[in-house]
Design a protein around this motif. Structure first.
Motif, PDB file in Angstrom:
ATOM      1  N   GLN A 190      42.764  28.736   5.487  1.00  0.00           N
ATOM      2  CA  GLN A 190      42.780  27.652   6.474  1.00  0.00           C
ATOM      3  C   GLN A 190      41.783  26.553   6.096  1.00  0.00           C
ATOM      4  O   GLN A 190      42.082  25.362   6.200  1.00  0.00           O
ATOM      5  CB  GLN A 190      42.432  28.177   7.875  1.00  0.00           C
ATOM      6  CG  GLN A 190      43.525  29.025   8.494  1.00  0.00           C
ATOM      7  CD  GLN A 190      43.297  30.503   8.274  1.00  0.00           C
ATOM      8  OE1 GLN A 190      42.852  30.920   7.203  1.00  0.00           O
ATOM      9  NE2 GLN A 190      43.620  31.303   9.271  1.00  0.00           N
ATOM     10  N   LEU A 191      40.599  26.988   5.672  1.00  0.00           N
ATOM     11  CA  LEU A 191      39.590  26.001   5.279  1.00  0.00           C
ATOM     12  C   LEU A 191      40.071  25.177   4.090  1.00  0.00           C
ATOM     13  O   LEU A 191      39.824  23.966   4.007  1.00  0.00           O
ATOM     14  CB  LEU A 191      38.272  26.702   4.942  1.00  0.00           C
ATOM     15  CG  LEU A 191      37.449  27.212   6.131  1.00  0.00           C
ATOM     16  CD1 LEU A 191      36.300  28.087   5.637  1.00  0.00           C
ATOM     17  CD2 LEU A 191      36.907  26.063   6.965  1.00  0.00           C
ATOM     18  N   TYR A 192      40.757  25.841   3.165  1.00  0.00           N
ATOM     19  CA  TYR A 192      41.292  25.111   2.008  1.00  0.00           C
ATOM     20  C   TYR A 192      42.312  24.069   2.457  1.00  0.00           C
ATOM     21  O   TYR A 192      42.247  22.896   2.071  1.00  0.00           O
ATOM     22  CB  TYR A 192      41.924  26.080   1.009  1.00  0.00           C
ATOM     23  CG  TYR A 192      42.793  25.374  -0.011  1.00  0.00           C
ATOM     24  CD1 TYR A 192      42.217  24.634  -1.050  1.00  0.00           C
ATOM     25  CD2 TYR A 192      44.186  25.417   0.071  1.00  0.00           C
ATOM     26  CE1 TYR A 192      43.009  23.961  -1.962  1.00  0.00           C
ATOM     27  CE2 TYR A 192      44.979  24.756  -0.852  1.00  0.00           C
ATOM     28  CZ  TYR A 192      44.393  24.029  -1.862  1.00  0.00           C
ATOM     29  OH  TYR A 192      45.183  23.357  -2.767  1.00  0.00           O
ATOM     30  N   GLU A 193      43.261  24.496   3.272  1.00  0.00           N
ATOM     31  CA  GLU A 193      44.302  23.556   3.702  1.00  0.00           C
ATOM     32  C   GLU A 193      43.698  22.408   4.523  1.00  0.00           C
ATOM     33  O   GLU A 193      44.151  21.266   4.430  1.00  0.00           O
ATOM     34  CB  GLU A 193      45.374  24.287   4.519  1.00  0.00           C
ATOM     35  CG  GLU A 193      46.239  25.249   3.717  1.00  0.00           C
ATOM     36  CD  GLU A 193      47.286  24.557   2.837  1.00  0.00           C
ATOM     37  OE1 GLU A 193      47.228  23.334   2.663  1.00  0.00           O
ATOM     38  OE2 GLU A 193      48.169  25.272   2.315  1.00  0.00           O
ATOM     39  N   GLU A 194      42.687  22.727   5.292  1.00  0.00           N
ATOM     40  CA  GLU A 194      42.033  21.651   6.050  1.00  0.00           C
ATOM     41  C   GLU A 194      41.360  20.670   5.099  1.00  0.00           C
ATOM     42  O   GLU A 194      41.423  19.446   5.296  1.00  0.00           O
ATOM     43  CB  GLU A 194      41.014  22.230   7.032  1.00  0.00           C
ATOM     44  CG  GLU A 194      40.394  21.147   7.915  1.00  0.00           C
ATOM     45  CD  GLU A 194      39.565  21.704   9.063  1.00  0.00           C
ATOM     46  OE1 GLU A 194      39.928  22.767   9.591  1.00  0.00           O
ATOM     47  OE2 GLU A 194      38.573  21.072   9.419  1.00  0.00           O
ATOM     48  N   ALA A 195      40.752  21.209   4.055  1.00  0.00           N
ATOM     49  CA  ALA A 195      40.119  20.332   3.062  1.00  0.00           C
ATOM     50  C   ALA A 195      41.155  19.426   2.411  1.00  0.00           C
ATOM     51  O   ALA A 195      40.906  18.229   2.194  1.00  0.00           O
ATOM     52  CB  ALA A 195      39.405  21.173   2.006  1.00  0.00           C
ATOM     53  N   VAL A 196      42.314  19.995   2.095  1.00  0.00           N
ATOM     54  CA  VAL A 196      43.364  19.194   1.460  1.00  0.00           C
ATOM     55  C   VAL A 196      43.771  18.040   2.372  1.00  0.00           C
ATOM     56  O   VAL A 196      43.945  16.900   1.941  1.00  0.00           O
ATOM     57  CB  VAL A 196      44.580  20.074   1.119  1.00  0.00           C
ATOM     58  CG1 VAL A 196      45.770  19.222   0.691  1.00  0.00           C
ATOM     59  CG2 VAL A 196      44.227  21.066   0.017  1.00  0.00           C
ATOM     60  N   GLN A 197      43.910  18.351   3.647  1.00  0.00           N
ATOM     61  CA  GLN A 197      44.349  17.320   4.579  1.00  0.00           C
ATOM     62  C   GLN A 197      43.281  16.260   4.820  1.00  0.00           C
ATOM     63  O   GLN A 197      43.595  15.125   5.178  1.00  0.00           O
ATOM     64  CB  GLN A 197      44.729  17.958   5.930  1.00  0.00           C
ATOM     65  CG  GLN A 197      45.994  18.792   5.878  1.00  0.00           C
ATOM     66  CD  GLN A 197      47.222  18.003   5.441  1.00  0.00           C
ATOM     67  OE1 GLN A 197      47.367  16.842   5.774  1.00  0.00           O
ATOM     68  NE2 GLN A 197      48.095  18.635   4.664  1.00  0.00           N
ATOM     69  N   ARG A 198      42.036  16.611   4.614  1.00  0.00           N
ATOM     70  CA  ARG A 198      40.952  15.684   4.957  1.00  0.00           C
ATOM     71  C   ARG A 198      40.323  15.016   3.747  1.00  0.00           C
ATOM     72  O   ARG A 198      39.194  14.521   3.822  1.00  0.00           O
ATOM     73  CB  ARG A 198      39.872  16.423   5.748  1.00  0.00           C
ATOM     74  CG  ARG A 198      40.319  16.823   7.139  1.00  0.00           C
ATOM     75  CD  ARG A 198      39.215  17.569   7.855  1.00  0.00           C
ATOM     76  NE  ARG A 198      39.606  17.971   9.187  1.00  0.00           N
ATOM     77  CZ  ARG A 198      39.475  17.197  10.268  1.00  0.00           C
ATOM     78  NH1 ARG A 198      38.973  15.995  10.149  1.00  0.00           N
ATOM     79  NH2 ARG A 198      39.858  17.634  11.453  1.00  0.00           N
ATOM     80  N   GLN A 199      41.010  15.017   2.617  1.00  0.00           N
ATOM     81  CA  GLN A 199      40.461  14.326   1.460  1.00  0.00           C
ATOM     82  C   GLN A 199      40.381  12.825   1.740  1.00  0.00           C
ATOM     83  O   GLN A 199      41.213  12.261   2.453  1.00  0.00           O
ATOM     84  CB  GLN A 199      41.354  14.577   0.238  1.00  0.00           C
ATOM     85  CG  GLN A 199      41.329  16.024  -0.245  1.00  0.00           C
ATOM     86  CD  GLN A 199      39.958  16.458  -0.705  1.00  0.00           C
ATOM     87  OE1 GLN A 199      39.397  15.932  -1.657  1.00  0.00           O
ATOM     88  NE2 GLN A 199      39.392  17.444  -0.011  1.00  0.00           N
ATOM     89  N   TRP A 200      39.402  12.197   1.171  1.00  0.00           N
ATOM     90  CA  TRP A 200      39.210  10.756   1.369  1.00  0.00           C
ATOM     91  C   TRP A 200      38.726  10.136   0.067  1.00  0.00           C
ATOM     92  O   TRP A 200      38.371  10.840  -0.881  1.00  0.00           O
ATOM     93  CB  TRP A 200      38.239  10.489   2.513  1.00  0.00           C
ATOM     94  CG  TRP A 200      36.925  11.203   2.444  1.00  0.00           C
ATOM     95  CD1 TRP A 200      36.684  12.501   2.797  1.00  0.00           C
ATOM     96  CD2 TRP A 200      35.676  10.686   1.974  1.00  0.00           C
ATOM     97  NE1 TRP A 200      35.371  12.815   2.588  1.00  0.00           N
ATOM     98  CE2 TRP A 200      34.715  11.713   2.086  1.00  0.00           C
ATOM     99  CE3 TRP A 200      35.255   9.450   1.488  1.00  0.00           C
ATOM    100  CZ2 TRP A 200      33.379  11.554   1.718  1.00  0.00           C
ATOM    101  CZ3 TRP A 200      33.914   9.282   1.128  1.00  0.00           C
ATOM    102  CH2 TRP A 200      33.007  10.330   1.250  1.00  0.00           C
ATOM    103  N   SER A 201      38.731   8.832   0.064  1.00  0.00           N
ATOM    104  CA  SER A 201      38.385   8.099  -1.154  1.00  0.00           C
ATOM    105  C   SER A 201      37.146   7.258  -0.913  1.00  0.00           C
ATOM    106  O   SER A 201      37.116   6.433   0.008  1.00  0.00           O
ATOM    107  CB  SER A 201      39.557   7.201  -1.572  1.00  0.00           C
ATOM    108  OG  SER A 201      39.109   6.208  -2.483  1.00  0.00           O
ATOM    109  N   SER A 202      36.149   7.451  -1.757  1.00  0.00           N
ATOM    110  CA  SER A 202      34.939   6.621  -1.628  1.00  0.00           C
ATOM    111  C   SER A 202      35.222   5.187  -2.048  1.00  0.00           C
ATOM    112  O   SER A 202      34.488   4.280  -1.672  1.00  0.00           O
ATOM    113  CB  SER A 202      33.818   7.211  -2.477  1.00  0.00           C
ATOM    114  OG  SER A 202      34.137   7.092  -3.850  1.00  0.00           O
ATOM    115  N   ALA A 203      36.273   4.988  -2.812  1.00  0.00           N
ATOM    116  CA  ALA A 203      36.585   3.632  -3.277  1.00  0.00           C
ATOM    117  C   ALA A 203      37.138   2.768  -2.151  1.00  0.00           C
ATOM    118  O   ALA A 203      36.742   1.610  -2.012  1.00  0.00           O
ATOM    119  CB  ALA A 203      37.585   3.696  -4.439  1.00  0.00           C
ATOM    120  N   VAL A 204      38.038   3.340  -1.348  1.00  0.00           N
ATOM    121  CA  VAL A 204      38.749   2.482  -0.380  1.00  0.00           C
ATOM    122  C   VAL A 204      38.531   2.883   1.084  1.00  0.00           C
ATOM    123  O   VAL A 204      38.890   2.104   1.970  1.00  0.00           O
ATOM    124  CB  VAL A 204      40.270   2.473  -0.678  1.00  0.00           C
ATOM    125  CG1 VAL A 204      40.539   1.881  -2.052  1.00  0.00           C
ATOM    126  CG2 VAL A 204      40.865   3.875  -0.586  1.00  0.00           C
TER     127      VAL A 204
END
Lengths: 399, 377
Positions: free
Chosen positions: B107-121
């Motif tokens: 669950q923690l992995y899938e949550e991490a996948v969904q919450r990825q973000w970009s420092s660039a934009v």
């Protein structure tokens, strides 16, 4: 103005961790913040006990900089934002040929004279790891992020004949296994690659994430109709990739030349001939992930050879070792038969499917040759007979 | 369909079909040894509502069985069919489930996948504006520190992923997502340091030494206690204070997004300790001894991963940011708030340890006595 800004921020009292406490983190982090009153103003203790006494700070660090006045700018024209490569300006544009610190000094920071060594990080030369494209591949990896959970139309992975479904599960097992091995191999190097070349480490973070996604995406494909995981990889190439601790560059050759070309070719065929939309989309989504690894690999080998021309022969010899290992795996019929059934449409069409596999093998070997040539390594005359045969038979099958 | 195994009759019919197909193929020179339905064939996972096909939902039957001890030395995916002639490539030191397991890693992995973000934009870099010199220097010193320590939190899990059998792939997957998160953190803090007319400042020697302690851990749980419970927990407390030390929307966004990531990492450590305390109660005393060391670092302020550690540039930078300047009055005010931050770190640490199942140490006198002063102050 500053004071006003700070007070305003205080008054808002927003909870910085709000987004993190949904779903799976409930219980652990929520519980952890109980009593702490996250987001509200923390009262200043009136009479602090001894461990909380304030000490006058040493501010000598304020002038310890190698390049004050730096202002990296986001790319407002193309919408790329503030990229990691955009930071390489002024003092910070210097990427040294050798990074002498075996600790976690960020490149360009003012080194502490007593930081010492913390072990690891023994790859301290640029040529051993660098690729000019690493920063760009990192940012691209981030911008192309996707999820196997929600970006694949899994509901379309239905209605296949049992033999085709099982064949796909066998192919999925192979790709999943390869993704898992790749993750292990790259992860094992992270502590040895110098933080002085952080662009490479950043790219590799996206790579382990990508290879892990190949592992879990194809596990999901195997499990979606219950077919599960079938036979593991034959393992000779896994061993060859694992046993490349003589150098990171050798690992790059092992992961992303012959093997990487095979993965990419299989994915391209699945994207084109995938028997369901889910199979096509899953493979197509992974192709850019694999392409970024290939781009880093080719760029790295090319630059390594440019910096150390004496290594070209050693790299070529290493490729020969890898070709032998891969040839041993290629003798095993499991993957080819499964691909033939999956791409041909069933056991009854396996001969037609095997003709497609011959073309796949041809494209794989040709892709490998092209990739090696781009990196400065000619494989034409050195290529072993199994590969020559695949080229010849694939050319016949194509006609 | 519910994830039940197929009825016997249906399986028998399938076996007959395969026998026919095998005969057809083998007459034409193919082996087709792999063409055998596994016991779960024809079953389907029960999808979680709205979340897509999630890792925690897919495994069933033999594929769901994470063994208490793993003999998988070929790196094969869990539940796959072993080949007798496969080389043993996996020199895995983590092959006992309790050593790394937790109940919600997928669950923690899938949550991490969904919450990825970009420092660039995803950071509004255009909101950065010129700051007073001492504030900018403090921001840059803190950013330099955080860039440095984030290397620890990415590289060390990498080592342990390679050391862990893929039979325990769920915690491995989470740790991989952590590597991705930490890469983004070191990246975003480097960007902050170099985006507003400042620069990187001084390496924090103490951080290097503390990082080495995490590197040097010989046991995964020991490492996790140092990294997830202590190091990242302390940093999380700081990130959650980000609103108080931010001077623009860009900095607020950085701390908010980084805190979201760090909370998962801390949750991993807490949930792992919780599992271990239940699955291997014989290890509780050992874990308490790790916590003894962690608490000593907390009360004497020696934890090098902690930006609020006394006597460090990062702590002075915190005081300047929290006080709003480098004059003595502002620093005094900021230092008082920084002390409150340390109190908060201790309180959150205590709560995490309780959730992990080791709260008895706060009742039986085992915990470091000085913690009580922080909690009571």
């Amino acid at each position: 103005m500053v004071q006003t800004t700070r007070k305003t921020a205080r008054a808002k009292g927003e909870h910085a961790g709000n987004g993190a406490t949904n779903g799976a983190t409930n219980g652990a982090t929520n519980g952890a913040t109980n009593g702490a009153g996250a987001g509200r103003v923390i009262p200043t203790p009136a009479t602090p006990p001894a461990p909380l006494m304030v000490e006058p700070p040493d501010l000598s660090w304020m002038d310890k900089t190698t390049g004050w006045g730096t202002r990296a700018l986001p790319d407002l024209v193309h919408g790329g934002g503030l990229t990691i490569d955009a930071l390489n300006i002024g003092t910070y544009s210097k990427v040294p040929d050798h990074f002498p610190y075996r600790n976690r000094l960020p490149r360009g920071a003012y080194p502490s004279p007593i930081a010492g060594s913390i072990g690891g990080y023994y790859l301290q030369d640029k040529w051993e790891q660098w690729a000019d494209c690493a920063g760009q591949m990192y940012e691209e990896g981030i911008s192309r992020r996707w999820s196997t959970a929600t970006d694949v139309p899994w509901e379309t992975a239905t209605g296949l004949p049992d033999d085709v479904e099982i064949a796909l599960c066998q192919v999925a097992t192979e790709l999943s296994h390869q993704g898992s091995i790749e993750t292990e191999v790259v992860c094992s190097w992270l502590q040895n690659l110098s933080p002085g070349y952080h662009e490479v480490k950043l790219f590799l973070a996206t790579n382990v994430y990508d290879s892990a996604r190949m592992f879990e995406g194809y596990r999901k494909r195997g499990m979606v109709n219950g077919g599960g995981m079938l036979f593991e990889s034959p393992g000779r190439m896994n061993r060859a990739v694992m046993e490349t601790f003589s150098g990171w560059t050798q690992t790059v050759l092992g992961l992303w030349f012959l093997r990487g070309a095979l993965q990419l070719t299989i994915l391209r065929y699945l994207a084109a001939y995938g028997p369901t939309e889910a199979d096509s989309v899953l493979a197509a989504r992974m192709i850019p992930d694999r392409m970024r690894a290939a781009a880093y690999a080719v760029d790295h080998i090319r630059q390594a050879i440019a910096a150390r021309p004496d290594q070209r022969v050693a790299f070529a010899m290493w490729l020969t070792n890898l070709e032998l290992a891969q040839a041993a795996d290629a003798k095993d019929p499991v993957l080819w038969e499964a691909l033939a059934v999956a791409l041909g449409g069933g056991v009854k069409q396996i001969d037609a499917g095997m003709a497609i596999v011959r073309r796949l093998q041809h494209d794989w070997v040709q892709s490998y040759i092209d990739r090696a040539r781009s990196a400065g390594l000619e494989r034409g005359t050195d290529l072993g007979r199994p590969y020559q045969a695949m080229l010849a038979e694939g050319a016949t099958a194509a006609t | 369909m519910a994830p039940d195994l197929l009825p016997d009759a249906a399986r028998d019919a399938r076996v007959e079909t395969y026998a026919h197909l095998l005969e057809y193929g083998r007459e034409r020179g193919y082996k087709l040894d792999w063409l055998t339905p596994r016991e779960t064939f024809g079953t389907h996972p029960e999808a979680s509502a709205g979340g897509g096909l999630l890792l925690q939902d897919i495994d069933r039957g033999v594929f769901a069985d994470a063994p208490d001890w793993s003999d998988n030395l070929t790196g094969r995916p869990r539940g796959s069919l072993a080949r007798a002639n496969a080389p043993k490539v996996g020199n895995y030191s983590v092959r006992t489930k309790g050593d790394i397991w937790l109940r919600n890693a997928a669950q923690l992995y899938e949550e991490a996948v969904q919450r990825q973000w970009s420092s660039a934009v995803d950071i509004p870099w255009d909101t950065l504006e010129e700051l007073p010199d001492e504030i900018e220097r403090a921001e840059c010193q803190l950013a330099t520190f955080l860039t440095e320590v984030e290397f620890v939190a990415g590289d060390v899990p990498g080592k342990w992923i390679a050391e862990t059998t893929p039979d325990y792939y769920e915690p491995r997957m989470f740790l991989i997502s952590q590597i991705m998160d930490e890469a983004r953190h070191l990246d975003v803090f480097r960007k902050r340091a170099l985006a507003n007319g400042g620069g990187l400042l001084m390496q924090t020697s103490n951080a290097a030494l503390a990082g080495a302690a995490i590197d040097s851990a010989r046991d995964f749980t020991e490492m996790s206690a140092r990294l997830h419970i202590s190091g990242e927990g302390l940093v999380l407390s700081i990130f959650r204070m980000g609103e108080r030390m931010s001077y623009n929307e860009a900095e607020k966004a950085i701390y908010r997004l980084a805190a979201s990531d760090e909370s998962r990492h801390v949750a991993f450590g807490v949930m792992h300790l919780q599992y271990l305390s239940q699955a291997q109660p014989e290890r509780r005393e050992e874990i308490h001894s790790y916590l003894d060391e962690i608490e000593l670092g907390l009360v004497i302020g020696a934890g090098g991963q902690n930006p609020a550690t006394r006597g460090t540039p990062s702590n002075a930078a915190l005081a300047i940011l929290l006080g709003g300047g480098a004059d003595s009055a502002a620093i005094e005010e900021g230092a008082q708030i920084a002390l409150a931050v340390r109190q908060r770190q201790v309180k959150e640490y205590v709560q995490r340890v309780k959730v992990a199942g080791f709260g008895d140490r706060f009742e039986n006198g085992r915990a470091n006595a000085a913690l009580a002063q922080y909690v009571a102050a």
